[in-house]
Design a protein around this motif. Structure first.
Motif, PDB file in Angstrom:
ATOM      1  N   ARG A 184       0.844  -1.205   0.000  1.00 42.41           N
ATOM      2  CA  ARG A 184       0.000   0.000   0.000  1.00 42.41           C
ATOM      3  C   ARG A 184       0.873   1.247   0.000  1.00 42.41           C
ATOM      4  O   ARG A 184       0.594   2.217  -0.695  1.00 42.41           O
ATOM      5  CB  ARG A 184      -0.919   0.017   1.228  1.00 42.41           C
ATOM      6  N   GLY A 185       1.950   1.205   0.750  1.00 37.39           N
ATOM      7  CA  GLY A 185       2.893   2.322   0.793  1.00 37.39           C
ATOM      8  C   GLY A 185       3.525   2.548  -0.571  1.00 37.39           C
ATOM      9  O   GLY A 185       3.706   3.688  -1.009  1.00 37.39           O
ATOM     10  N   LEU A 186       3.845   1.458  -1.259  1.00 33.80           N
ATOM     11  CA  LEU A 186       4.460   1.584  -2.590  1.00 33.80           C
ATOM     12  C   LEU A 186       3.519   2.318  -3.546  1.00 33.80           C
ATOM     13  O   LEU A 186       3.959   3.116  -4.384  1.00 33.80           O
ATOM     14  CB  LEU A 186       4.805   0.194  -3.157  1.00 33.80           C
ATOM     15  N   LEU A 187       2.226   2.064  -3.396  1.00 35.81           N
ATOM     16  CA  LEU A 187       1.257   2.758  -4.262  1.00 35.81           C
ATOM     17  C   LEU A 187       1.328   4.269  -4.064  1.00 35.81           C
ATOM     18  O   LEU A 187       1.205   5.040  -5.019  1.00 35.81           O
ATOM     19  CB  LEU A 187      -0.167   2.278  -3.955  1.00 35.81           C
ATOM     20  N   GLU A 188       1.516   4.690  -2.817  1.00 37.35           N
ATOM     21  CA  GLU A 188       1.619   6.135  -2.533  1.00 37.35           C
ATOM     22  C   GLU A 188       2.845   6.726  -3.231  1.00 37.35           C
ATOM     23  O   GLU A 188       2.792   7.824  -3.773  1.00 37.35           O
ATOM     24  CB  GLU A 188       1.696   6.399  -1.016  1.00 37.35           C
ATOM     25  N   LEU A 189       3.952   5.986  -3.214  1.00 35.11           N
ATOM     26  CA  LEU A 189       5.169   6.472  -3.887  1.00 35.11           C
ATOM     27  C   LEU A 189       4.930   6.547  -5.390  1.00 35.11           C
ATOM     28  O   LEU A 189       5.330   7.506  -6.059  1.00 35.11           O
ATOM     29  CB  LEU A 189       6.352   5.539  -3.612  1.00 35.11           C
ATOM     30  N   SER A 190       4.269   5.512  -5.902  1.00 32.81           N
ATOM     31  CA  SER A 190       4.049   5.460  -7.349  1.00 32.81           C
ATOM     32  C   SER A 190       3.123   6.577  -7.814  1.00 32.81           C
ATOM     33  O   SER A 190       3.304   7.153  -8.883  1.00 32.81           O
ATOM     34  CB  SER A 190       3.545   4.060  -7.725  1.00 32.81           C
ATOM     35  N   ARG A 191       2.117   6.930  -6.974  1.00 28.11           N
ATOM     36  CA  ARG A 191       1.229   8.058  -7.309  1.00 28.11           C
ATOM     37  C   ARG A 191       2.019   9.357  -7.442  1.00 28.11           C
ATOM     38  O   ARG A 191       1.587  10.286  -8.092  1.00 28.11           O
ATOM     39  CB  ARG A 191       0.185   8.234  -6.197  1.00 28.11           C
ATOM     40  N   ARG A 192       3.196   9.394  -6.800  1.00 24.19           N
ATOM     41  CA  ARG A 192       4.026  10.604  -6.847  1.00 24.19           C
ATOM     42  C   ARG A 192       5.205  10.443  -7.806  1.00 24.19           C
ATOM     43  O   ARG A 192       6.205  11.136  -7.709  1.00 24.19           O
ATOM     44  CB  ARG A 192       4.508  10.941  -5.435  1.00 24.19           C
ATOM     45  N   GLY A 193       5.089   9.466  -8.693  1.00 24.66           N
ATOM     46  CA  GLY A 193       6.039   9.385  -9.805  1.00 24.66           C
ATOM     47  C   GLY A 193       7.248   8.485  -9.642  1.00 24.66           C
ATOM     48  O   GLY A 193       8.152   8.508 -10.477  1.00 24.66           O
ATOM     49  N   ILE A 194       7.302   7.702  -8.567  1.00 25.40           N
ATOM     50  CA  ILE A 194       8.446   6.783  -8.383  1.00 25.40           C
ATOM     51  C   ILE A 194       8.037   5.394  -8.897  1.00 25.40           C
ATOM     52  O   ILE A 194       6.952   4.913  -8.560  1.00 25.40           O
ATOM     53  CB  ILE A 194       8.847   6.670  -6.881  1.00 25.40           C
ATOM     54  N   ALA A 195       8.893   4.753  -9.666  1.00 23.73           N
ATOM     55  CA  ALA A 195       8.602   3.386 -10.126  1.00 23.73           C
ATOM     56  C   ALA A 195       8.780   2.430  -8.946  1.00 23.73           C
ATOM     57  O   ALA A 195       9.770   2.533  -8.210  1.00 23.73           O
ATOM     58  CB  ALA A 195       9.544   3.000 -11.263  1.00 23.73           C
ATOM     59  N   VAL A 196       7.822   1.537  -8.757  1.00 26.69           N
ATOM     60  CA  VAL A 196       7.878   0.664  -7.570  1.00 26.69           C
ATOM     61  C   VAL A 196       7.590  -0.799  -7.911  1.00 26.69           C
ATOM     62  O   VAL A 196       6.770  -1.109  -8.773  1.00 26.69           O
ATOM     63  CB  VAL A 196       6.860   1.114  -6.487  1.00 26.69           C
ATOM     64  N   VAL A 197       8.268  -1.695  -7.183  1.00 30.27           N
ATOM     65  CA  VAL A 197       7.982  -3.129  -7.278  1.00 30.27           C
ATOM     66  C   VAL A 197       8.012  -3.700  -5.857  1.00 30.27           C
ATOM     67  O   VAL A 197       8.887  -3.361  -5.061  1.00 30.27           O
ATOM     68  CB  VAL A 197       9.011  -3.870  -8.168  1.00 30.27           C
ATOM     69  N   GLY A 198       7.031  -4.546  -5.545  1.00 32.68           N
ATOM     70  CA  GLY A 198       6.969  -5.177  -4.231  1.00 32.68           C
ATOM     71  C   GLY A 198       7.396  -6.634  -4.297  1.00 32.68           C
ATOM     72  O   GLY A 198       7.186  -7.316  -5.302  1.00 32.68           O
ATOM     73  N   VAL A 199       7.991  -7.102  -3.200  1.00 28.66           N
ATOM     74  CA  VAL A 199       8.359  -8.518  -3.073  1.00 28.66           C
ATOM     75  C   VAL A 199       7.698  -9.035  -1.789  1.00 28.66           C
ATOM     76  O   VAL A 199       7.876  -8.436  -0.729  1.00 28.66           O
ATOM     77  CB  VAL A 199       9.903  -8.688  -2.996  1.00 28.66           C
ATOM     78  N   PRO A 200       6.908 -10.111  -1.881  1.00 28.29           N
ATOM     79  CA  PRO A 200       6.190 -10.589  -0.691  1.00 28.29           C
ATOM     80  C   PRO A 200       7.080 -11.313   0.315  1.00 28.29           C
ATOM     81  O   PRO A 200       7.586 -12.402   0.051  1.00 28.29           O
ATOM     82  CB  PRO A 200       5.133 -11.546  -1.264  1.00 28.29           C
ATOM     83  N   GLY A 201       7.285 -10.688   1.447  1.00 25.68           N
ATOM     84  CA  GLY A 201       8.076 -11.291   2.516  1.00 25.68           C
ATOM     85  C   GLY A 201       7.291 -11.242   3.810  1.00 25.68           C
ATOM     86  O   GLY A 201       7.136 -10.173   4.391  1.00 25.68           O
ATOM     87  N   THR A 202       6.734 -12.359   4.222  1.00 29.18           N
ATOM     88  CA  THR A 202       6.032 -12.461   5.507  1.00 29.18           C
ATOM     89  C   THR A 202       5.867 -13.931   5.870  1.00 29.18           C
ATOM     90  O   THR A 202       5.554 -14.743   4.999  1.00 29.18           O
ATOM     91  CB  THR A 202       4.646 -11.767   5.498  1.00 29.18           C
TER      92      THR A 202
END
Ligand code: F6P
Length: 326
Positions: free
Chosen positions: A111-129
């Motif tokens: 969800r945090g990555l989406l906020e960064l992406s809305r502001r123009g940063i390219a983002v990729v998530g990796v599932p770690g849990t």
């Protein structure tokens, strides 16, 4: 083809999981291999908000895949939840010249990555849990290690339960998800397994399996409870009241989040780290790296967050069949 990114950041966020370090190593070395610079952001989103970072090179991640925890530290950031925090995080990315970011964690991290992406940063998530509760991926990094860690303790508990003819109630992690409890329960041959995804009928799900097992000649019993079901102490008390068995409670807790990752976690982490950098290098953004069976794929983060992961029905059915629950 030229890379779409030139310098990327990597961070770990939320509850840590064994194998996160192996993802970091893979991200750094894949980046170097592709001619991309890599910066480590420390303490999750807090590092982006407050500019807490370290440069990472080939040697700085040497030997990392076998180490538990995360060399970049992890946190659940409250500062990043505010508009101001998010603006500051983007300012840090700009200051460091980061055109892409890899975030390793769970739903909250994505969800945090989406906020960064809305502001123009390219983002990729990796599932770690260790919870294995990311719907778009059949597997999340840390799950196998956590299962094996829990199993090792439960096997030891069995020895002493057998000697004293007791009933062991073991609480494993999983605030909202019972995947860990279910897999551990099947692996240890539990008398019964309680998960938050299923409504609990105490008589049917706990007392009946114990009685059947007793009639079959067993003198010690193993009850696995996922954290999200409620207190393991309450479960133990009810068992004693209904059966007069001598019960003991063990809460495995955070020990399940530590330790050297298993081969499965190291390999999955290495693949996923590679895929994350490849996606950014190809100009992709808003993706989560996932595994479906044996195949590594990627999903749109928005889509991934909308998906719901139910309990593995096959495993649940097998568990109930083997514990004698109708
Ligand atoms: O998200 C993984 C998890 O291990 C959950 O199963 C557990 O409820 C939670 O983290 C506990 O995290 P912490 O103690 O770090 O808040």
């Amino acid at each position: 083809m030229a890379n779409a990114v030139h310098r990327i950041g990597v961070f770990t966020s939320g509850g840590d999981a064994p194998g996160m370090n192996a993802v970091i190593r893979s991200v750094v070395r894949t980046s170097i291999h592709m001619g991309i610079e890599c910066v480590g952001i420390r303490r999750g989103y807090n590092g982006l908000v407050h500019g807490d970072f370290i440069p990472l090179d080939f040697d700085s991640v040497s030997g990392l895949s076998r180490r538990g925890g995360t060399m970049l530290y992890s946190a659940r950031s409250t500062d990043f939840k505010t508009e101001e925090g998010q603006e500051k995080a983007v300012a840090t990315c700009k200051l460091l010249g980061l055109d892409g970011v890899v975030g390793i964690g769970g739903d909250g991290t994505f969800r945090g990555l989406l906020e960064l992406s809305r502001r123009g940063i390219a983002v990729v998530g990796v599932p770690g849990t260790i919870d294995n509760d990311i719907a778009c991926s059949t597997y999340t990094i840390g799950f196998d290690t956590a299962c094996n860690t829990a199993l090792e303790s439960i096997d030891k508990l069995r020895d002493t339960m057998q000697s004293h003819e007791r009933c062991s109630v073991v609480e494993v992690m999983g605030r909202h998800a019972g995947h860990l409890a279910l897999y551990v329960g099947v692996a240890c041959g539990a008398t019964c397994v309680l998960v938050p995804e299923r409504e609990l009928d105490f008589e049917r799900d706990v007392i009946e399996p114990i009685r059947k097992s007793r009639l079959g000649g067993r003198t010690h019993f193993m009850v696995i409870v996922a954290e999200g079901v409620g207190s393991a102490y309450d479960v133990a008390k009810k068992i004693t009241e209904a059966t007069a068995l001598d019960t003991r409670v063990t809460v495995l807790g955070h020990v399940q989040r530590g330790g050297a990752p298993t081969a499965r976690d190291r390999v999955a982490a290495t693949y996923m780290g590679y895929e994350a950098v490849r996606l950014l290098a190809e100009g992709k953004t808003n993706r989560v790296v996932c595994v479906q069976g044996d195949t590594y794929v990627d999903y749109d983060i928005n889509e991934a967050l909308e998906m719901k992961k139910g309990l593995d029905e096959q495993t649940y059915t097998v568990m109930r069949a083997l514990t004698g629950v109708e």
